[in-house]
Design a protein around this motif. Structure first.
Motif: not given
Length: 112
Positions: A21-44
């Motif tokens: 599951m961790q290697q699946s595209s579904e999980f990778q997309e979820l992880r990418s979506t999460f990081r796409g929001f949280t990392f910029p918000m954390m940096i800001a």
């Protein structure tokens, strides 16, 4: 017992299923979506905090100026709290819409 509700049983996924599951595209997309929001918000938020600390350290005269009954430093300190709560509120609303449904689907697939 009459009237009792049965607790649904969940299947315990195997370690191999977790890795798959961790290697699946579904999980990778979820992880990418999460990081796409949280990392910029954390940096800001870190930049905003460091800016506050730097201004307080190197421009203490500016922080001591009166403004609307308080000094600028107190207003900026209050804004630190307000922005923290605003970011948290915004994240919860965003996650409920963009993360939770996907995570629930993955959990359903994994646990059956």
């Amino acid at each position: 017992m009459a009237g009792s509700t049965a607790i649904p049983t969940r299947r315990e996924p195997t370690p191999e299923e977790f890795v798959a599951m961790q290697q699946s595209s579904e999980f990778q997309e979820l992880r990418s979506t999460f990081r796409g929001f949280t990392f910029p918000m954390m940096i800001a938020s870190l930049v905003w905090y460091l800016l506050y600390v730097l201004v307080a350290t190197f421009a203490s005269d500016a922080m001591a100026r009166p403004f609307l009954g308080l000094n600028v430093g107190l207003w900026l300190g209050l804004l630190q709290f307000i922005t923290t709560f605003a970011i948290t509120w915004f994240y919860v609303k965003w996650a409920n819409k963009n993360i939770e449904p996907r995570a629930a689907h993955i959990r359903e697939v994994m646990e059956g």
